[in-house]
Design an enzyme around this catalytic site. Sequence first.
Site, PDB file in Angstrom:
ATOM      1  N   SER A   1       3.888  -2.053   9.998  1.00 31.32           N
ATOM      2  CA  SER A   1       5.483  -1.894  10.331  1.00 31.32           C
ATOM      3  C   SER A   1       6.023  -3.112  10.004  1.00 31.32           C
ATOM      4  O   SER A   1       7.064  -3.647  10.552  1.00 31.32           O
ATOM      5  CB  SER A   1       5.924  -1.494  11.394  1.00 31.32           C
TER       6      SER A   1
ATOM      7  N   GLU B   1      -6.670   4.854   8.078  1.00 34.02           N
ATOM      8  CA  GLU B   1      -6.497   6.302   7.720  1.00 34.02           C
ATOM      9  C   GLU B   1      -7.746   6.889   7.123  1.00 34.02           C
ATOM     10  O   GLU B   1      -7.926   8.074   7.413  1.00 34.02           O
ATOM     11  CB  GLU B   1      -5.269   6.359   6.668  1.00 34.02           C
TER      12      GLU B   1
ATOM     13  N   GLU C   1      -4.943  -4.737  11.010  1.00 33.24           N
ATOM     14  CA  GLU C   1      -3.769  -3.408  11.041  1.00 33.24           C
ATOM     15  C   GLU C   1      -4.011  -2.771  12.149  1.00 33.24           C
ATOM     16  O   GLU C   1      -4.787  -1.708  12.510  1.00 33.24           O
ATOM     17  CB  GLU C   1      -4.133  -2.592   9.812  1.00 33.24           C
TER      18      GLU C   1
ATOM     19  N   GLY D   1       3.219   2.599  10.772  1.00 34.40           N
ATOM     20  CA  GLY D   1       4.147   3.855  10.402  1.00 34.40           C
ATOM     21  C   GLY D   1       4.551   4.364  11.601  1.00 34.40           C
ATOM     22  O   GLY D   1       5.352   5.260  11.673  1.00 34.40           O
TER      23      GLY D   1
ATOM     24  N   GLY E   1       3.107  -0.878   4.081  1.00 32.26           N
ATOM     25  CA  GLY E   1       3.100   0.468   3.963  1.00 32.26           C
ATOM     26  C   GLY E   1       4.673   1.058   3.564  1.00 32.26           C
ATOM     27  O   GLY E   1       4.940   0.882   2.444  1.00 32.26           O
ATOM     28  N   GLY E   2       5.252   1.420   4.472  1.00 37.08           N
ATOM     29  CA  GLY E   2       6.422   2.230   4.349  1.00 37.08           C
ATOM     30  C   GLY E   2       7.665   1.368   3.453  1.00 37.08           C
ATOM     31  O   GLY E   2       8.184   1.587   2.495  1.00 37.08           O
TER      32      GLY E   2
ATOM     33  N   ASN F   1       0.919  -1.308   0.066  1.00 37.15           N
ATOM     34  CA  ASN F   1       0.093   0.277  -0.131  1.00 37.15           C
ATOM     35  C   ASN F   1       0.866   1.281   0.092  1.00 37.15           C
ATOM     36  O   ASN F   1       1.441   1.610   1.107  1.00 37.15           O
ATOM     37  CB  ASN F   1      -0.726  -0.012   1.343  1.00 37.15           C
ATOM     38  N   TRP F   2       1.041   1.880  -1.079  1.00 31.77           N
ATOM     39  CA  TRP F   2       2.006   2.930  -1.314  1.00 31.77           C
ATOM     40  C   TRP F   2       1.381   4.294  -0.611  1.00 31.77           C
ATOM     41  O   TRP F   2       2.377   5.314  -0.371  1.00 31.77           O
ATOM     42  CB  TRP F   2       2.265   3.346  -2.628  1.00 31.77           C
ATOM     43  N   LYS F   3       0.232   4.220  -0.425  1.00 33.33           N
ATOM     44  CA  LYS F   3      -0.458   5.354   0.089  1.00 33.33           C
ATOM     45  C   LYS F   3      -0.051   6.546  -0.770  1.00 33.33           C
ATOM     46  O   LYS F   3      -0.187   6.299  -1.973  1.00 33.33           O
ATOM     47  CB  LYS F   3       0.010   5.661   1.532  1.00 33.33           C
TER      48      LYS F   3
ATOM     49  N   HIS G   1      -9.489   1.471   5.101  1.00 32.76           N
ATOM     50  CA  HIS G   1      -7.921   1.477   5.909  1.00 32.76           C
ATOM     51  C   HIS G   1      -8.371   2.344   7.135  1.00 32.76           C
ATOM     52  O   HIS G   1      -9.226   3.557   7.227  1.00 32.76           O
ATOM     53  CB  HIS G   1      -7.066   1.925   4.882  1.00 32.76           C
TER      54      HIS G   1
HETATM   55  P1  13P Z   1       3.363   0.742   7.644  1.00 30.49           P
HETATM   56  O1  13P Z   1       4.029  -0.680   6.906  1.00 30.49           O
HETATM   57  O2  13P Z   1       4.147   1.751   6.880  1.00 30.49           O
HETATM   58  O3  13P Z   1       3.232   0.483   9.037  1.00 30.49           O
HETATM   59  O4  13P Z   1       1.917   0.813   7.286  1.00 30.49           O
HETATM   60  C1  13P Z   1       0.971  -0.132   7.459  1.00 30.49           C
HETATM   61  C2  13P Z   1      -0.010   0.156   6.497  1.00 30.49           C
HETATM   62  O5  13P Z   1      -1.101   0.874   6.940  1.00 30.49           O
HETATM   63  C3  13P Z   1      -0.519  -0.564   5.137  1.00 30.49           C
HETATM   64  O6  13P Z   1      -1.907  -0.375   4.919  1.00 30.49           O
END
Ligand code: 13P
Length: 253
Positions: free
Chosen positions: A212, A97, A167, A173, A233-234, A9-11, A95
């Site tokens: 993470s 967010e 999650e 993050g 994500g990251g 998930n590149w956000k 998600h």
């Molecule tokens: P991180 O891997 O950056 O913690 O993000 C997780 C995430 O929200 C994937 O959707």
Amino acid sequence: MREFLIAGNWKMNGSSAASDTLVSGIVDGIPEGGGFRLLVCPPFPYLASVAIQVSSSAISLGAQNVSEHKAGAFTGETAASMLKELGCGYVIVGHSERRAIFGETSEQVAAKYIAAQAAGIVPILCVGETLEEREASATEDIIDGQLDAVLDAAGVDSFASAVIAYEPVWAIGTGMTATPEQAQDVHRHIRVRLAEQNAELADTVQILYGGSMKGENAPGLLSMPDIDGGLIGGASLKADDFLAIAAAAAAAH
Ligand code: 13P
């Protein structure tokens, strides 16, 4: 045995050039071995070009959000049928967010889940608790509420073409990760909740961990019986980091 799904998930990160480099790095470095599928979920503007880049590879394409509406006067929204046309096989719904920053309710998330499936796209339903909720021992209640909204609206059988991502909000993050045991407990809880309505189906549903996940902690997390991959994500923003997690999935299978 369930296949692992390793999803990036590149956000809201990247650029056209960075997206090209990232995808070609992934395409060129897919680890040997089976038992896993790779998925990338770029921002909307890059979906079309990534679709072309992955078309001759085994990598799947997904989007990060979808409208619950079919079509019409919804400025700025994207219909599931449009994502399907672009070649998306998956879409992330609910998600944390989107729930926390954009105020999406569980009912709205359920409507998005249904809209995705109606267009032939597999929704990746995200659930998870905040730190306060965990500390108040409310983790299972929160997850149940998020899950039940979809179970009530779409029925348990809909999970035959859906993925769930656990999650924990406190691990997103932040560099904090749930321990493999903490994650396993919640994944087990989710599977048992589905099994109460359809045991056979519950056994087949992929439940991903997100929060993470990286190359270093992936082997431990992926060794758990109810963890079927990651929503990352990251560590999905650099090909080598993402491929390290893919390699852990190939080794764990
Ligand atoms: P991180 O891997 O950056 O913690 O993000 C997780 C995430 O929200 C994937 O959707």
